[in-house]
Design an enzyme around this catalytic site. Structure first.
Site, PDB file in Angstrom:
ATOM      1  N   ASP A   1      -2.270   1.535  -2.780  1.00 10.69           N
ATOM      2  CA  ASP A   1      -2.677   0.490  -1.826  1.00 10.69           C
ATOM      3  C   ASP A   1      -2.549  -0.899  -2.343  1.00 10.69           C
ATOM      4  O   ASP A   1      -2.410  -1.264  -3.519  1.00 10.69           O
ATOM      5  CB  ASP A   1      -4.312   0.735  -1.592  1.00 10.69           C
TER       6      ASP A   1
ATOM      7  N   HIS B   1       6.435  -2.553   0.300  1.00 15.17           N
ATOM      8  CA  HIS B   1       6.518  -1.158   0.135  1.00 15.17           C
ATOM      9  C   HIS B   1       7.666  -0.695  -0.735  1.00 15.17           C
ATOM     10  O   HIS B   1       7.804   0.402  -1.418  1.00 15.17           O
ATOM     11  CB  HIS B   1       6.783  -0.080   1.459  1.00 15.17           C
TER      12      HIS B   1
ATOM     13  N   LEU C   1       6.923  17.361 -15.094  1.00 16.52           N
ATOM     14  CA  LEU C   1       5.977  16.674 -13.926  1.00 16.52           C
ATOM     15  C   LEU C   1       6.042  17.457 -12.623  1.00 16.52           C
ATOM     16  O   LEU C   1       7.267  17.647 -12.175  1.00 16.52           O
ATOM     17  CB  LEU C   1       6.181  15.265 -14.097  1.00 16.52           C
TER      18      LEU C   1
END
Length: 237
Positions: A21, A38, A132
């Site tokens: 955020d 972004h 991962l």
């Protein structure tokens, strides 16, 4: 992984979840368009992948686009969709080379066809050695997942038990998150992984996501390491 200093004493979560955020506010403070925040946030996400691999975190869930984000201005939504599609298209080789397996949670019936195609291609990639597992939440909402999951259970003619919920949920093969980090100063989970966060430790920081670096992750992990997880019992983790 070579351990040194305080990192050698840290508890490392098996599954880390992150609400990224603050991108828009970061851009606004710099008099930039929101989409610039972004784009900068994507860079931080890629750095986080490297840090998780280095630290030995096995699963990473990232809240990329929520069911509520459709309410944002149309130009911002389209920009985010183009950003996600372009990133997945350009980074396939990097994903393989880093030993990353990627999957996606959330709805798929409202996403652009181009983005869906790239998601499907990326999901088929299997690195020789998986270091991962990255789970990207796109058009995801925790309440929406709960409703969709129970519909699937009932359609299968099964009892709505916790075990069946896990089996039919968006993350049937992934353990629940041990730690959730939310950047940007808000102290709520905003409809993210509602079922899966039942016993997750929560960590909030005022740092905007585009400013979040490995040292911020280390601080969160050090805080996590000082906590005693009892899961409702008197027995520590």
């Amino acid at each position: 992984m070579q351990e040194n200093g305080s990192e050698s004493n840290m508890k490392i979560p098996k599954h880390l979840a992150v609400i990224m955020d603050g991108n828009g506010r970061w851009a606004k403070e710099r008099r930039l368009p929101r989409i610039a925040g972004h784009y900068e946030g994507v860079k931080r996400a890629e750095e986080l992948l490297d840090a998780c691999i280095e630290l030995g975190i096995r699963s990473l869930s990232l809240f990329a686009f929520s069911t509520e984000n459709w309410k944002r201005p149309e130009h911002e939504v389209k920009g985010l969709m183009r950003l996600l599609e372009g990133y997945l298209r350009e980074k396939k080789q990097m994903i393989l080379e880093k030993g990353i397996r990627a999957s996606f949670i959330g709805r798929r019936d409202r996403l652009p066809e181009g983005l869906l195609r790239e998601m499907e291609k990326v999901e088929k990639l299997r690195p020789p050695v998986e270091k991962l597992h990255v789970i990207l939440a796109i058009d995801y909402g925790g309440r929406d997942e709960i409703i969709r999951t129970f519909r699937k259970i009932l359609q299968a003619g099964l009892e709505p038990t916790e075990e069946n919920f896990k089996l039919f949920s968006d993350m049937p093969q992934v353990p629940d998150p041990d730690l959730l980090i939310r950047t940007g100063g808000e102290k709520r989970i905003s409809n993210f992984l509602l079922w899966h966060l039942a016993y997750t430790e929560l960590y909030f920081t005022d740092t905007y996501w585009p400013d979040f670096r490995k040292e911020d992750l280390i601080r969160a992990l050090e805080d996590f390491s000082r906590r005693e997880r009892r899961f409702g019992s008197l027995i520590k983790e």
